[in-house]
Design an enzyme around this catalytic site. Sequence first.
Site, PDB file in Angstrom:
ATOM      1  CB  ALA A  10      -0.828   0.000   1.175  1.00  0.00           C
ATOM      2  CG  ASP A  57       9.915  -8.995   2.440  1.00  0.00           C
ATOM      3  OD1 ASP A  57       9.369  -9.656   1.854  1.00  0.00           O
ATOM      4  OD2 ASP A  57      11.124  -8.563   2.287  1.00  0.00           O
ATOM      5  CB  VAL A  58       4.437 -10.252   0.940  1.00  0.00           C
ATOM      6  CG1 VAL A  58       3.659  -9.147   1.277  1.00  0.00           C
ATOM      7  CG2 VAL A  58       5.126 -10.025  -0.348  1.00  0.00           C
ATOM      8  CG  ASN A  80      -1.118  -3.798  -5.113  1.00  0.00           C
ATOM      9  OD1 ASN A  80      -1.368  -3.752  -6.262  1.00  0.00           O
ATOM     10  ND2 ASN A  80      -0.390  -3.229  -4.389  1.00  0.00           N
ATOM     11  CE1 TYR A 146       5.514  -8.871 -12.586  1.00  0.00           C
ATOM     12  CE2 TYR A 146       4.853  -8.633 -14.828  1.00  0.00           C
ATOM     13  CZ  TYR A 146       4.513  -8.208 -13.390  1.00  0.00           C
ATOM     14  OH  TYR A 146       3.469  -7.589 -13.080  1.00  0.00           O
ATOM     15  CD  GLU A 182       7.198   4.328  -5.954  1.00  0.00           C
ATOM     16  OE1 GLU A 182       7.805   3.345  -5.288  1.00  0.00           O
ATOM     17  OE2 GLU A 182       6.805   5.325  -5.353  1.00  0.00           O
ATOM     18  CG  PHE A 183       5.711  -2.321 -12.638  1.00  0.00           C
ATOM     19  CD1 PHE A 183       5.354  -3.559 -12.011  1.00  0.00           C
ATOM     20  CD2 PHE A 183       6.014  -2.651 -14.164  1.00  0.00           C
ATOM     21  CE1 PHE A 183       5.439  -4.811 -12.620  1.00  0.00           C
ATOM     22  CE2 PHE A 183       5.984  -3.695 -14.851  1.00  0.00           C
ATOM     23  CZ  PHE A 183       5.785  -5.015 -13.857  1.00  0.00           C
TER      24      PHE A 183
HETATM   25  P1  NDP Z   1       4.749  -0.259  -7.335  1.00  0.00           P
HETATM   26  O1  NDP Z   1       6.345  -0.535  -7.578  1.00  0.00           O
HETATM   27  O2  NDP Z   1       4.368   1.343  -7.573  1.00  0.00           O
HETATM   28  O3  NDP Z   1       4.197  -0.838  -6.006  1.00  0.00           O
HETATM   29  C1  NDP Z   1       4.629  -2.035  -5.526  1.00  0.00           C
HETATM   30  C2  NDP Z   1       4.153  -2.121  -4.030  1.00  0.00           C
HETATM   31  O4  NDP Z   1       4.376  -3.589  -3.800  1.00  0.00           O
HETATM   32  C3  NDP Z   1       4.711  -1.257  -2.928  1.00  0.00           C
HETATM   33  O5  NDP Z   1       3.932  -0.851  -2.375  1.00  0.00           O
HETATM   34  C4  NDP Z   1       5.881  -2.130  -2.537  1.00  0.00           C
HETATM   35  O6  NDP Z   1       5.990  -1.695  -1.145  1.00  0.00           O
HETATM   36  C5  NDP Z   1       5.144  -3.893  -2.342  1.00  0.00           C
HETATM   37  N1  NDP Z   1       6.115  -4.628  -2.227  1.00  0.00           N
HETATM   38  C6  NDP Z   1       7.095  -4.943  -3.357  1.00  0.00           C
HETATM   39  N2  NDP Z   1       7.744  -6.151  -2.612  1.00  0.00           N
HETATM   40  C7  NDP Z   1       7.305  -6.283  -1.487  1.00  0.00           C
HETATM   41  C8  NDP Z   1       7.824  -7.365  -0.457  1.00  0.00           C
HETATM   42  N3  NDP Z   1       8.524  -8.249  -0.480  1.00  0.00           N
HETATM   43  N4  NDP Z   1       6.947  -7.096   0.788  1.00  0.00           N
HETATM   44  C9  NDP Z   1       5.965  -6.185   0.820  1.00  0.00           C
HETATM   45  N5  NDP Z   1       5.466  -5.318  -0.027  1.00  0.00           N
HETATM   46  C10 NDP Z   1       6.145  -5.392  -1.018  1.00  0.00           C
HETATM   47  O7  NDP Z   1       4.028  -1.328  -8.553  1.00  0.00           O
HETATM   48  P2  NDP Z   1       2.605  -1.436  -8.922  1.00  0.00           P
HETATM   49  O8  NDP Z   1       1.567  -0.642  -8.021  1.00  0.00           O
HETATM   50  O9  NDP Z   1       2.427  -1.051 -10.354  1.00  0.00           O
HETATM   51  O10 NDP Z   1       2.358  -2.894  -8.822  1.00  0.00           O
HETATM   52  C11 NDP Z   1       1.368  -3.446  -7.766  1.00  0.00           C
HETATM   53  C12 NDP Z   1       1.146  -4.779  -8.307  1.00  0.00           C
HETATM   54  O11 NDP Z   1       0.557  -4.815  -9.785  1.00  0.00           O
HETATM   55  C13 NDP Z   1       2.202  -5.721  -8.520  1.00  0.00           C
HETATM   56  O12 NDP Z   1       1.787  -7.260  -8.160  1.00  0.00           O
HETATM   57  C14 NDP Z   1       2.468  -5.841  -9.949  1.00  0.00           C
HETATM   58  O13 NDP Z   1       2.869  -7.032 -10.460  1.00  0.00           O
HETATM   59  C15 NDP Z   1       1.075  -5.608 -10.560  1.00  0.00           C
HETATM   60  N6  NDP Z   1       0.974  -5.106 -12.115  1.00  0.00           N
HETATM   61  C16 NDP Z   1       1.489  -4.050 -12.318  1.00  0.00           C
HETATM   62  C17 NDP Z   1       1.460  -3.340 -13.660  1.00  0.00           C
HETATM   63  C18 NDP Z   1       2.168  -2.112 -14.237  1.00  0.00           C
HETATM   64  O14 NDP Z   1       2.237  -1.997 -15.325  1.00  0.00           O
HETATM   65  N7  NDP Z   1       2.376  -0.904 -13.121  1.00  0.00           N
HETATM   66  C19 NDP Z   1       0.505  -4.086 -14.507  1.00  0.00           C
HETATM   67  C20 NDP Z   1       0.043  -5.328 -14.083  1.00  0.00           C
HETATM   68  C21 NDP Z   1       0.193  -5.623 -12.770  1.00  0.00           C
HETATM   69  P3  NDP Z   1       7.239  -1.665  -0.336  1.00  0.00           P
HETATM   70  O15 NDP Z   1       8.493  -1.325  -1.526  1.00  0.00           O
HETATM   71  O16 NDP Z   1       7.070  -0.463   0.776  1.00  0.00           O
HETATM   72  O17 NDP Z   1       7.325  -2.766   0.165  1.00  0.00           O
HETATM   73  C1  8X3 Z   2       3.159  -5.219 -15.807  1.00  0.00           C
HETATM   74  C2  8X3 Z   2       2.858  -5.097 -17.285  1.00  0.00           C
HETATM   75  O1  8X3 Z   2       3.408  -5.555 -19.497  1.00  0.00           O
HETATM   76  O2  8X3 Z   2       5.218  -5.117 -17.976  1.00  0.00           O
HETATM   77  O3  8X3 Z   2       2.503  -6.510 -15.341  1.00  0.00           O
HETATM   78  O4  8X3 Z   2       4.153  -7.146 -17.791  1.00  0.00           O
HETATM   79  S1  8X3 Z   2       3.849  -5.803 -18.152  1.00  0.00           S
END
Ligand code: NDP
Ligand code: 8X3
Length: 248
Positions: A10, A57-58, A80, A146, A182-183
């Site tokens: 979150a 950490d999950v 998420n 991934y 931040e992905f």
């Molecule tokens: P962000 O990087 O913005 O957010 C990722 C979140 O995951 C952060 O809050 C981070 O929190 C948390 N996180 C990562 N690793 C851990 C861990 N080991 N333990 C606890 N928390 C963790 O990316 P998005 O919001 O884009 O991504 C969210 C989800 O959506 C992911 O599952 C991603 O694969 C998926 N997704 C994203 C897409 C995209 O293009 N952006 C498209 C499709 C799916 P912190 O670092 O504080 O732990």
């Molecule tokens: C994130 C979208 O296209 O980078 O899941 O895999 S992509």
Amino acid sequence: MSKTILITGATSGFGAACARRFARDGWKLILTGRRSSRLESMQAELGDAVALVLMLDVRERQKVQAAVQDLPQVDVLLNNAGLALGLETAWTADMDDWETMIDTNIKGVLYFTRALLPSMVARNSGHIITIGSTAASWPYPGGNVYGGTKAFIQQFSRNLRADLLGTRVRVTNIEPGMAESEFSQVRFKGDEQLAAKVYEGTEPLKPEDIADIVYFTVNLPPHVNVNTLEVMSIAQSWASLAVHREKP
Ligand code: NDP
Ligand code: 8X3
């Protein structure tokens, strides 16, 4: 009485947007992530809506189990937290990156789901939502592990539904395409330029779009279960199948 959603990851992107969306309509939030400063600022921003923050950490199974044991009723679990690391070919990719993706995107989801399901089944209500990806169904070069983790999530989510038939516990897998968060900074390990290039000259999804979809899915009548929902920006579609041709 307000309902409670537990959101993993979150502190950024989709998770933070979902926290804001649910808070706006009176939900109570349990927010998790590793970055405590981000959790604190979410708490400062959202005030009383935040019932609890859990800095964890999950990937840490025992800690997840212990944290979940003491929680008030969780009506919705939003799995998420997740990440992609690197975009290398399968023969050059870093094995540590692969393991991190498997541990986070697969095992993290399993730990939270397994810990929270018994209480949902006992109450005969609840909703498990996972954030999958278009990468589960549509392969691309460098997506190797991934995409594999998100394919696991897709089938795990369906199998959960099969197990839960006869209960009122709902299960939904939402599969977004390219979205700006931040992905890409995480995927390219802090390389801002590479990350920015992903979204250059196009219109990706926004975290708020995903938050609206999650909110809609949860607030459908309780007999309606969205199994899978794939969503892309209007600016994204599929490529044709790739063909390798030898030069004449
Ligand atoms: P962000 O990087 O913005 O957010 C990722 C979140 O995951 C952060 O809050 C981070 O929190 C948390 N996180 C990562 N690793 C851990 C861990 N080991 N333990 C606890 N928390 C963790 O990316 P998005 O919001 O884009 O991504 C969210 C989800 O959506 C992911 O599952 C991603 O694969 C998926 N997704 C994203 C897409 C995209 O293009 N952006 C498209 C499709 C799916 P912190 O670092 O504080 O732990
Ligand atoms: C994130 C979208 O296209 O980078 O899941 O895999 S992509």
